[in-house]
Design an enzyme around this catalytic site. Structure first.
Site, short mmCIF file in Angstrom:
data_model
loop_
_atom_site.label_atom_id
_atom_site.label_comp_id
_atom_site.label_asym_id
_atom_site.label_seq_id
_atom_site.Cartn_x
_atom_site.Cartn_y
_atom_site.Cartn_z
N HIS A 31 -11.85 9.73 7.25
CA HIS A 31 -11.59 8.29 7.30
C HIS A 31 -10.99 7.84 8.62
O HIS A 31 -11.47 6.89 9.23
CB HIS A 31 -10.64 7.96 6.14
N ARG A 70 -2.04 9.84 -0.28
CA ARG A 70 -3.46 10.06 -0.02
C ARG A 70 -3.84 11.52 0.18
O ARG A 70 -4.87 11.97 -0.33
CB ARG A 70 -3.85 9.34 1.27
N HIS A 99 -9.88 9.93 3.26
CA HIS A 99 -9.61 8.94 2.21
C HIS A 99 -10.08 9.55 0.90
O HIS A 99 -11.19 10.07 0.81
CB HIS A 99 -10.36 7.63 2.49
N GLU A 147 0.85 -1.19 0.00
CA GLU A 147 0.00 0.00 0.00
C GLU A 147 0.88 1.24 0.00
O GLU A 147 2.08 1.16 0.31
CB GLU A 147 -0.92 0.00 1.23
N ARG A 184 -1.24 8.94 9.20
CA ARG A 184 -1.13 7.49 9.45
C ARG A 184 -0.60 6.77 8.23
O ARG A 184 -1.07 7.00 7.11
CB ARG A 184 -2.50 6.94 9.81
C1 LIG Z 1 -13.91 1.66 5.57
C2 LIG Z 1 -12.69 1.55 6.43
C3 LIG Z 1 -11.60 0.84 6.00
C4 LIG Z 1 -10.45 0.73 6.81
N1 LIG Z 1 -9.40 -0.05 6.39
C5 LIG Z 1 -8.37 -0.22 7.22
C6 LIG Z 1 -7.33 -1.14 6.89
O1 LIG Z 1 -7.38 -1.80 5.87
N2 LIG Z 1 -6.29 -1.28 7.77
C7 LIG Z 1 -6.20 -0.59 8.94
O2 LIG Z 1 -5.24 -0.75 9.70
N3 LIG Z 1 -7.19 0.28 9.28
C8 LIG Z 1 -8.27 0.46 8.47
N4 LIG Z 1 -9.26 1.31 8.83
C9 LIG Z 1 -9.20 1.96 10.14
C10 LIG Z 1 -9.53 0.93 11.23
O3 LIG Z 1 -10.58 0.11 10.77
C11 LIG Z 1 -9.94 1.58 12.53
O4 LIG Z 1 -9.02 2.54 12.90
C12 LIG Z 1 -10.01 0.51 13.62
O5 LIG Z 1 -10.87 -0.50 13.20
C13 LIG Z 1 -10.49 1.10 14.91
O6 LIG Z 1 -10.72 0.05 15.80
P1 LIG Z 1 -11.31 0.38 17.22
O7 LIG Z 1 -11.44 -0.92 17.93
O8 LIG Z 1 -10.51 1.43 17.85
O9 LIG Z 1 -12.75 1.03 16.94
P2 LIG Z 1 -14.02 0.46 16.19
O10 LIG Z 1 -13.72 -0.73 15.40
O11 LIG Z 1 -14.66 1.58 15.49
O12 LIG Z 1 -14.97 0.03 17.38
C14 LIG Z 1 -15.58 0.99 18.21
C15 LIG Z 1 -16.58 0.31 19.09
O13 LIG Z 1 -17.02 1.21 20.09
C16 LIG Z 1 -18.41 1.13 20.24
N5 LIG Z 1 -18.88 2.38 20.80
C17 LIG Z 1 -18.68 3.63 20.34
N6 LIG Z 1 -19.28 4.51 21.14
C18 LIG Z 1 -19.87 3.81 22.12
C19 LIG Z 1 -20.66 4.15 23.23
N7 LIG Z 1 -21.01 5.41 23.51
N8 LIG Z 1 -21.12 3.17 24.03
C20 LIG Z 1 -20.83 1.88 23.78
N9 LIG Z 1 -20.09 1.49 22.72
C21 LIG Z 1 -19.62 2.45 21.92
C22 LIG Z 1 -18.91 0.82 18.84
O14 LIG Z 1 -20.19 0.28 18.92
C23 LIG Z 1 -17.84 -0.17 18.40
O15 LIG Z 1 -18.16 -1.44 18.89
C24 LIG Z 1 -10.41 1.42 8.04
C25 LIG Z 1 -11.51 2.16 8.47
C26 LIG Z 1 -12.65 2.22 7.68
C27 LIG Z 1 -13.82 3.01 8.18
#
Ligand SMILES: Cc1cc2nc3c(=O)[nH]c(=O)nc-3n(C[C@H](O)[C@H](O)[C@H](O)COP(=O)(O)OP(=O)(O)OC[C@H]3O[C@@H](n4cnc5c(N)ncnc54)[C@H](O)[C@@H]3O)c2cc1C
Length: 535
Positions: free
Chosen positions: A352, A291, A245, A121, A387
């Site tokens: 993003h 990007r 993005h 990438e 990032r």
């Molecule tokens: C379309 C897309 C593609 C991506 N592709 C990549 C990739 O290929 N590689 C990479 O490294 N990163 C990628 N990213 C970024 C990466 O996915 C995120 O940074 C990462 O998944 C974040 O993980 P997290 O566990 O911190 O949060 P999340 O996976 O967003 O989880 C957050 C959780 O918190 C919960 N939550 C939020 N607020 C509350 C609340 N008030 N009360 C209770 N629960 C709550 C939600 O319900 C959810 O369960 C991508 C992001 C997107 C949107």
């Protein structure tokens, strides 16, 4: 009836950070994990590209560290970068042992024993992105979900919305320290508010793409964790660095679908709304430019043409390769009436990933005792001012492991015994007031897009600041006078996130990484650059 839950650990959020942490802590301790919607609805499950890690003999930790530092434009914390990069291979091995089915070999899933397919990438000097077709996040979330559902130490509450943290400062100030004692959470099914008391609380609540009009993030990404942490007294940093993005599908129905950078990697070309290539005017790498440059170029072309999108022309890739390499993107486009092999795809840049968040150290510790933050909600210093692609899933996995190790080694600090403080409800929200909330939500997102978007200026930021101060005042009154409702909680959090983002953007008097201000187009390295920290 007292609506109080007691546990060793409260985890807010069930993305990759929350799930991995629950899996680790749940081996020996009682864990409550809550998710505001279903366990599987989060940013993590939409991750397409994969997870960056040093997994091939041609690659090295030094190269991955250098690529991360280069992308971060002078603001990465080297010690954190090194810790995360070096822990990568073990984190991937753990996922494999939990049953994550990464794509093998060169041309798709191979037999046992074949090496895993690594993709390249933007910004990476080697192939180091391990993936599960173009559905990596979904596969990881699936496997972790299976593991935690089987663990009797872990209690899962879905549709449980964390409202605010409970801290000693709020219950009875101790002055020397502010301890986190748990959180209030709203059960969306029973419409009751729980007081969840925990020895340690972990914010894994993800990002806040929804603060912008266009975003690749799902609806849950409203910055609740960031806003809660800040209201409780955590330091926040670097929110001006929102990664846009360049290519989200422009569609009235499919609001948040990302067209992966890998599609350009395979030869797709960006074209104006009237079908002319334009990236040659912006960067020698044309459609494969970094990007932030592509996002700014598209923003500029959209403003020039007054058409709200540009096109991504993937027709040259050919149907067979499109279907083999991008099965999910092909399917989603088709569902919108776009055949990637014969039609150009309308795309728009979209918010993003947030490089900033609640300030933590490399063990996930925030400035509040017994409060940890992991994943996109946090700012560890890994990403700096931009990032490196696919480093975010890696960060969430590694820091979750480090938090669990830290707790295993040091335990949780004893907090003072403080009385239970059940939630007290206030009035009721009338339906017509809910419509006002929808308007406020829309106002914030449009304002952020227009004034705090890809290209910024002091005048626009100041205008946004004046607007958000007024909006927050209005919402605060509304909040205390009305009964809890999810749309009210979310819009209040979004307003806080917008306020903090604008403040960060106003503080940085230079352009760096993904923050671009036309009033300060230069990057200033003397004096040495520093994080934008808000108390
Ligand atoms: C379309 C897309 C593609 C991506 N592709 C990549 C990739 O290929 N590689 C990479 O490294 N990163 C990628 N990213 C970024 C990466 O996915 C995120 O940074 C990462 O998944 C974040 O993980 P997290 O566990 O911190 O949060 P999340 O996976 O967003 O989880 C957050 C959780 O918190 C919960 N939550 C939020 N607020 C509350 C609340 N008030 N009360 C209770 N629960 C709550 C939600 O319900 C959810 O369960 C991508 C992001 C997107 C949107």
């Amino acid at each position: 009836m007292a609506l109080t839950i007691h546990t060793d650990h409260l985890i807010v959020g069930s993305g990759i950070a929350g799930l991995m942490l629950a899996h680790k802590l749940g081996q020996t301790q009682k864990v409550v994990i809550i998710a505001k919607e279903s366990l599987s609805e989060n940013n993590s499950r939409y991750a397409q590209g994969g997870i960056a890690s040093v997994l091939s003999p041609e690659d090295s930790f030094e190269k991955h560290i250098e690529d991360t530092l280069e992308a971060g434009a002078g603001l990465c914390h080297r010690d954190v970068v090194q810790a995360v990069v070096e822990a990568g291979p073990a984190a991937i091995a753990e996922l494999i042992s939990l049953g994550v089915d990464f794509t093998r070999g060169k041309g798709g899933k191979g037999q046992e024993g074949q090496p895993y397919h690594l993709t390249l990438e933007g910004g990476h000097s080697e192939r180091r992105i391990i993936h599960a077709d173009d559905l990596t996040g979904a596969e990881v979330v699936r496997a972790l979900g299976v593991a935690i559902r089987m663990n009797p130490n872990i209690t899962i509450y879905e549709n449980m919305f964390a409202i605010d943290l409970i801290t000693s400062d709020k219950v009875r100030p101790i002055f020397s320290k502010n301890y986190c004692l748990g959180a209030y959470a709203y059960n969306r099914d029973s419409r009751e508010i729980y007081e969840i008391r925990s020895h340690a609380t972990h914010l894994c609540a993800g990002g806040h793409g929804k603060v912008y009009l266009y975003t690749s993030n799902p609806d849950v990404a409203t910055g609740d964790g960031l806003a809660m942490g800040w209201r409780a007294g955590c330091r926040v940093a670097n929110l001006e660095f929102m990664q846009f993005h360049p290519t989200c599908l422009y569609s009235q129905k499919e609001k948040t679908f990302l067209i992966s950078e890998a599609v350009r990697g395979e030869g797709a070309i960006l074209k104006t709304a009237d079908g002319k290539p334009f990236m040659q005017n912006y960067h020698p790498l044309e459609s494969l430019a970094p990007r932030d440059i592509v996002a700014r170029a598209i923003d500029s072309e959209i403003k020039k043409s007054n058409v709200p999108y540009v096109y991504l022309d993937a027709r040259g890739i050919g149907l067979d390769k499109i279907k083999a390499r991008f099965p999910n993107i092909y399917k989603v486009c088709l569902s919108q009436g776009i055949d990637m092999a014969t039609d150009m795809i309308p795309v728009v840049p979209a918010a993003h990933f947030s490089c900033g968040g609640l300030v933590t150290d490399a063990d996930g510790r925030t400035s509040i005792t017994n409060l940890f933050a992991i994943g996109e909600v946090a700012c560890t210093g890994l990403h700096g001012a931009n990032r490196l692609a696919s480093n975010s899933l890696l960060e969430a996995l590694v820091i979750a492991g480090r938090v669990a190790n830290y707790i295993a080694q040091h335990g949780i600090e004893d907090a003072p015994e403080l009385p239970s403080t059940p939630w007290r409800s206030t009035g009721a929200i009338e339906p017509d007031e809910l419509v006002v909330l929808t308007h406020t939500w829309d106002e914030i997102r449009r304002m952020m897009w227009n004034y705090v978007g890809i290209v910024r200026s002091d005048k626009r930021l100041q205008r946004a600041y004046a607007k958000i101060v007024a909006i927050r005042q209005e919402l605060e009154t509304f909040y205390w006078e009305n009964q809890i409702d999810v749309s009210l909680l979310e819009v209040r959090n979004l307003a806080d996130v917008a306020f903090l983002t604008i403040r960060c953007a106003l503080k940085r008097k230079e352009s760096r990484g993904i923050h671009f201000n036309i009033d300060y187009p230069e990057t200033i390295d003397n004096p040495a650059p520093s994080d934008t920290v808000i108390w």
